[in-house]
Design a protein around this motif. Structure first.
Motif, PDB file in Angstrom:
ATOM      1  N   LEU A  72      -8.225   1.555  16.223  1.00  0.00           N
ATOM      2  CA  LEU A  72      -8.299   2.489  15.106  1.00  0.00           C
ATOM      3  C   LEU A  72      -6.914   3.099  14.905  1.00  0.00           C
ATOM      4  CD1 LEU A  72     -10.283   3.842  13.114  1.00  0.00           C
ATOM      5  CD2 LEU A  72     -10.547   5.654  14.803  1.00  0.00           C
ATOM      6  N   LEU A  73      -6.494   3.171  13.658  1.00  0.00           N
ATOM      7  CA  LEU A  73      -5.150   3.642  13.342  1.00  0.00           C
ATOM      8  C   LEU A  73      -5.222   4.553  12.122  1.00  0.00           C
ATOM      9  CD1 LEU A  73      -2.222   2.903  14.313  1.00  0.00           C
ATOM     10  CD2 LEU A  73      -2.191   1.252  12.472  1.00  0.00           C
ATOM     11  N   PRO A  74      -4.751   5.800  12.227  1.00  0.00           N
ATOM     12  CA  PRO A  74      -4.714   6.665  11.042  1.00  0.00           C
ATOM     13  C   PRO A  74      -3.577   6.245  10.116  1.00  0.00           C
ATOM     14  CG  PRO A  74      -3.903   7.844  12.964  1.00  0.00           C
ATOM     15  CD  PRO A  74      -4.304   6.480  13.429  1.00  0.00           C
ATOM     16  N   VAL A  75      -3.874   6.130   8.838  1.00  0.00           N
ATOM     17  CA  VAL A  75      -2.901   5.666   7.848  1.00  0.00           C
ATOM     18  C   VAL A  75      -2.865   6.671   6.698  1.00  0.00           C
ATOM     19  CG1 VAL A  75      -2.350   3.795   6.238  1.00  0.00           C
ATOM     20  CG2 VAL A  75      -3.334   3.264   8.465  1.00  0.00           C
ATOM     21  N   ILE A  76      -1.656   7.021   6.261  1.00  0.00           N
ATOM     22  CA  ILE A  76      -1.505   7.868   5.081  1.00  0.00           C
ATOM     23  C   ILE A  76      -0.915   7.032   3.965  1.00  0.00           C
ATOM     24  CG2 ILE A  76      -1.274  10.021   6.366  1.00  0.00           C
ATOM     25  CD1 ILE A  76       1.755   9.857   5.828  1.00  0.00           C
ATOM     26  N   GLY A  77      -1.155   7.458   2.734  1.00  0.00           N
ATOM     27  CA  GLY A  77      -0.621   6.660   1.642  1.00  0.00           C
ATOM     28  C   GLY A  77      -0.636   7.375   0.316  1.00  0.00           C
ATOM     29  N   LYS A  78      -0.031   6.694  -0.627  1.00  0.00           N
ATOM     30  CA  LYS A  78       0.022   7.144  -2.010  1.00  0.00           C
ATOM     31  C   LYS A  78      -0.378   5.938  -2.857  1.00  0.00           C
ATOM     32  CE  LYS A  78       2.443  10.647  -3.688  1.00  0.00           C
ATOM     33  NZ  LYS A  78       2.001  11.971  -3.714  1.00  0.00           N
ATOM     34  N   LEU A  79      -1.341   6.157  -3.724  1.00  0.00           N
ATOM     35  CA  LEU A  79      -1.857   5.107  -4.595  1.00  0.00           C
ATOM     36  C   LEU A  79      -1.527   5.481  -6.024  1.00  0.00           C
ATOM     37  CD1 LEU A  79      -3.786   2.580  -4.911  1.00  0.00           C
ATOM     38  CD2 LEU A  79      -5.631   4.238  -5.162  1.00  0.00           C
ATOM     39  N   ARG A  80      -1.035   4.523  -6.784  1.00  0.00           N
ATOM     40  CA  ARG A  80      -0.764   4.805  -8.192  1.00  0.00           C
ATOM     41  C   ARG A  80      -1.164   3.599  -9.042  1.00  0.00           C
ATOM     42  NH1 ARG A  80       4.125   3.597  -5.974  1.00  0.00           N
ATOM     43  NH2 ARG A  80       5.457   2.231  -7.183  1.00  0.00           N
ATOM     44  N   LEU A  81      -1.535   3.909 -10.277  1.00  0.00           N
ATOM     45  CA  LEU A  81      -1.918   2.893 -11.249  1.00  0.00           C
ATOM     46  C   LEU A  81      -0.765   2.734 -12.224  1.00  0.00           C
ATOM     47  CD1 LEU A  81      -4.083   1.048 -12.549  1.00  0.00           C
ATOM     48  CD2 LEU A  81      -4.926   3.061 -13.761  1.00  0.00           C
ATOM     49  N   GLU A  82      -0.237   1.515 -12.324  1.00  0.00           N
ATOM     50  CA  GLU A  82       0.860   1.206 -13.238  1.00  0.00           C
ATOM     51  C   GLU A  82       0.596  -0.145 -13.897  1.00  0.00           C
ATOM     52  OE1 GLU A  82       4.659   0.994 -11.303  1.00  0.00           O
ATOM     53  OE2 GLU A  82       4.584   3.081 -10.639  1.00  0.00           O
ATOM     54  N   ASN A  83       0.524  -0.163 -15.207  1.00  0.00           N
ATOM     55  CA  ASN A  83       0.423  -1.427 -15.949  1.00  0.00           C
ATOM     56  C   ASN A  83      -0.620  -2.381 -15.377  1.00  0.00           C
ATOM     57  OD1 ASN A  83       2.587  -0.512 -17.547  1.00  0.00           O
ATOM     58  ND2 ASN A  83       4.038  -1.302 -16.040  1.00  0.00           N
ATOM     59  N   GLU A  84      -1.853  -1.899 -15.216  1.00  0.00           N
ATOM     60  CA  GLU A  84      -2.958  -2.698 -14.696  1.00  0.00           C
ATOM     61  C   GLU A  84      -2.708  -3.235 -13.291  1.00  0.00           C
ATOM     62  OE1 GLU A  84      -4.312  -5.583 -17.541  1.00  0.00           O
ATOM     63  OE2 GLU A  84      -4.583  -4.063 -19.088  1.00  0.00           O
ATOM     64  N   ARG A  85      -1.915  -2.517 -12.535  1.00  0.00           N
ATOM     65  CA  ARG A  85      -1.660  -2.816 -11.131  1.00  0.00           C
ATOM     66  C   ARG A  85      -1.914  -1.543 -10.325  1.00  0.00           C
ATOM     67  NH1 ARG A  85      -1.344  -7.624 -12.549  1.00  0.00           N
ATOM     68  NH2 ARG A  85       0.520  -8.880 -12.475  1.00  0.00           N
ATOM     69  N   LEU A  86      -2.571  -1.689  -9.205  1.00  0.00           N
ATOM     70  CA  LEU A  86      -2.731  -0.594  -8.259  1.00  0.00           C
ATOM     71  C   LEU A  86      -1.700  -0.820  -7.161  1.00  0.00           C
ATOM     72  CD1 LEU A  86      -6.590  -0.243  -7.918  1.00  0.00           C
ATOM     73  CD2 LEU A  86      -5.002   1.513  -8.687  1.00  0.00           C
ATOM     74  N   ILE A  87      -0.830   0.132  -6.967  1.00  0.00           N
ATOM     75  CA  ILE A  87       0.215   0.018  -5.957  1.00  0.00           C
ATOM     76  C   ILE A  87      -0.093   1.056  -4.886  1.00  0.00           C
ATOM     77  CG2 ILE A  87       2.680   0.203  -5.490  1.00  0.00           C
ATOM     78  CD1 ILE A  87       2.951  -0.541  -8.588  1.00  0.00           C
ATOM     79  N   TRP A  88      -0.344   0.579  -3.682  1.00  0.00           N
ATOM     80  CA  TRP A  88      -0.707   1.447  -2.576  1.00  0.00           C
ATOM     81  C   TRP A  88       0.398   1.380  -1.531  1.00  0.00           C
ATOM     82  CZ3 TRP A  88      -6.491   1.505  -0.913  1.00  0.00           C
ATOM     83  CH2 TRP A  88      -6.790   2.723  -0.304  1.00  0.00           C
ATOM     84  N   GLU A  89       1.105   2.464  -1.362  1.00  0.00           N
ATOM     85  CA  GLU A  89       2.165   2.549  -0.358  1.00  0.00           C
ATOM     86  C   GLU A  89       1.598   3.267   0.852  1.00  0.00           C
ATOM     87  OE1 GLU A  89       5.975   3.616  -1.882  1.00  0.00           O
ATOM     88  OE2 GLU A  89       5.647   2.442  -3.695  1.00  0.00           O
ATOM     89  N   LEU A  90       1.578   2.572   1.970  1.00  0.00           N
ATOM     90  CA  LEU A  90       0.933   3.053   3.192  1.00  0.00           C
ATOM     91  C   LEU A  90       1.952   3.223   4.310  1.00  0.00           C
ATOM     92  CD1 LEU A  90      -2.027   0.519   3.089  1.00  0.00           C
ATOM     93  CD2 LEU A  90      -2.115   2.909   2.415  1.00  0.00           C
ATOM     94  N   GLN A  91       1.671   4.166   5.212  1.00  0.00           N
ATOM     95  CA  GLN A  91       2.525   4.386   6.380  1.00  0.00           C
ATOM     96  C   GLN A  91       1.658   4.698   7.582  1.00  0.00           C
ATOM     97  OE1 GLN A  91       5.063   7.657   5.409  1.00  0.00           O
ATOM     98  NE2 GLN A  91       6.236   6.499   3.915  1.00  0.00           N
ATOM     99  N   CYS A  92       2.109   4.216   8.743  1.00  0.00           N
ATOM    100  CA  CYS A  92       1.421   4.541   9.983  1.00  0.00           C
ATOM    101  C   CYS A  92       2.377   4.346  11.154  1.00  0.00           C
ATOM    102  CB  CYS A  92       0.161   3.699  10.163  1.00  0.00           C
ATOM    103  SG  CYS A  92       0.465   1.941  10.321  1.00  0.00           S
ATOM    104  N   LYS A  93       1.953   4.797  12.294  1.00  0.00           N
ATOM    105  CA  LYS A  93       2.703   4.630  13.537  1.00  0.00           C
ATOM    106  C   LYS A  93       1.855   3.755  14.456  1.00  0.00           C
ATOM    107  CE  LYS A  93       5.690   8.389  12.980  1.00  0.00           C
ATOM    108  NZ  LYS A  93       6.945   7.874  12.547  1.00  0.00           N
ATOM    109  N   TRP A  94       2.496   2.763  15.048  1.00  0.00           N
ATOM    110  CA  TRP A  94       1.836   1.804  15.921  1.00  0.00           C
ATOM    111  C   TRP A  94       2.412   1.953  17.318  1.00  0.00           C
ATOM    112  CZ3 TRP A  94       3.439  -2.389  18.849  1.00  0.00           C
ATOM    113  CH2 TRP A  94       2.449  -3.303  19.221  1.00  0.00           C
ATOM    114  N   SER A  95       1.572   1.828  18.341  1.00  0.00           N
ATOM    115  CA  SER A  95       2.005   2.029  19.719  1.00  0.00           C
ATOM    116  C   SER A  95       1.783   0.780  20.568  1.00  0.00           C
ATOM    117  CB  SER A  95       1.221   3.199  20.320  1.00  0.00           C
ATOM    118  OG  SER A  95       1.326   3.230  21.707  1.00  0.00           O
ATOM    119  N   PHE A  96       2.813   0.370  21.300  1.00  0.00           N
ATOM    120  CA  PHE A  96       2.656  -0.737  22.253  1.00  0.00           C
ATOM    121  C   PHE A  96       1.601  -0.374  23.294  1.00  0.00           C
ATOM    122  CE2 PHE A  96       6.958  -1.628  20.702  1.00  0.00           C
ATOM    123  CZ  PHE A  96       6.911  -3.003  20.534  1.00  0.00           C
ATOM    124  N   LYS A  97       1.675   0.861  23.827  1.00  0.00           N
ATOM    125  CA  LYS A  97       0.751   1.293  24.883  1.00  0.00           C
ATOM    126  C   LYS A  97      -0.698   1.218  24.428  1.00  0.00           C
ATOM    127  CE  LYS A  97       3.910   4.423  27.218  1.00  0.00           C
ATOM    128  NZ  LYS A  97       4.245   5.833  27.467  1.00  0.00           N
TER     129      LYS A  97
END
Length: 173
Positions: free
Chosen positions: A109-134
């Motif tokens: 399970l990984l918490p993810v934050i993002g920003k979603l926008r609608l542009e010219n019949e496209r949904l653009i979802w920019e996501l960010q998260c932190k991943w851990s080797f451990k």
């Protein structure tokens, strides 16, 4: 459906060095979204691990060997529960969601934050998260006698084709 303008980036940090990588090809996925009600029912994104690249061919090869990517051809991210979108302007929403990242056949399970926008019949979802080797039971790799820090920054730009569902009236003659 994801478009070919989607991309995933990752940055691992070591003392005095950044290890950057990305995937611009081999991405696929889908999204079930209701913008009118601000709800996302599902998101699935997949990348072929053979498409992971770095600016240096030797580092790309070392990364592939370290993670044994030939045995783990896909990394996936899925949200399995309905999430609400928070309005953040006209045709723009912010998101915070838990998802399952499957990488090298380990699912976390990984918490993810993002920003979603609608542009010219496209949904653009920019996501960010932190991943851990451990968290994946892995020891961080070493680069030039320096151990990579446990946390890797991951970002993604997922672009989906958006077609609004329109009610169709039955016409009887």
């Amino acid at each position: 459906m994801l478009t070919d303008r989607s991309r995933v980036n990752f940055v691992a940090h070591a003392p005095l060095h950044k290890f950057k990588g990305w995937a611009e090809e081999g991405l696929s996925g889908g999204l079930d979204i209701d913008l009118e009600h601000g709800m996302v029912s599902s998101l699935h994104a997949e990348v072929e691990t053979r498409c992971f690249q770095t600016p240096d061919q030797e580092r790309t090869r070392a990364m592939s060997q370290f993670f044994n990517l030939s045995e783990h051809p896909y990394a996936t991210f899925k949200i399995g529960q309905q999430i609400s979108l928070r309005p953040a302007g006209k045709d723009c929403w912010s998101t915070k969601m838990p998802g399952i990242l499957s990488f090298v056949d380990i699912h976390r399970l990984l918490p993810v934050i993002g920003k979603l926008r609608l542009e010219n019949e496209r949904l653009i979802w920019e996501l960010q998260c932190k991943w851990s080797f451990k968290a994946y039971g892995l020891k961080a790799p070493r680069l030039l006698m320096l151990t990579v820090r446990d946390i890797v920054d991951i970002s993604a730009r997922l672009e989906f084709i958006y077609q609004e569902e329109k009610d169709q009236e039955n016409v009887h003659q």
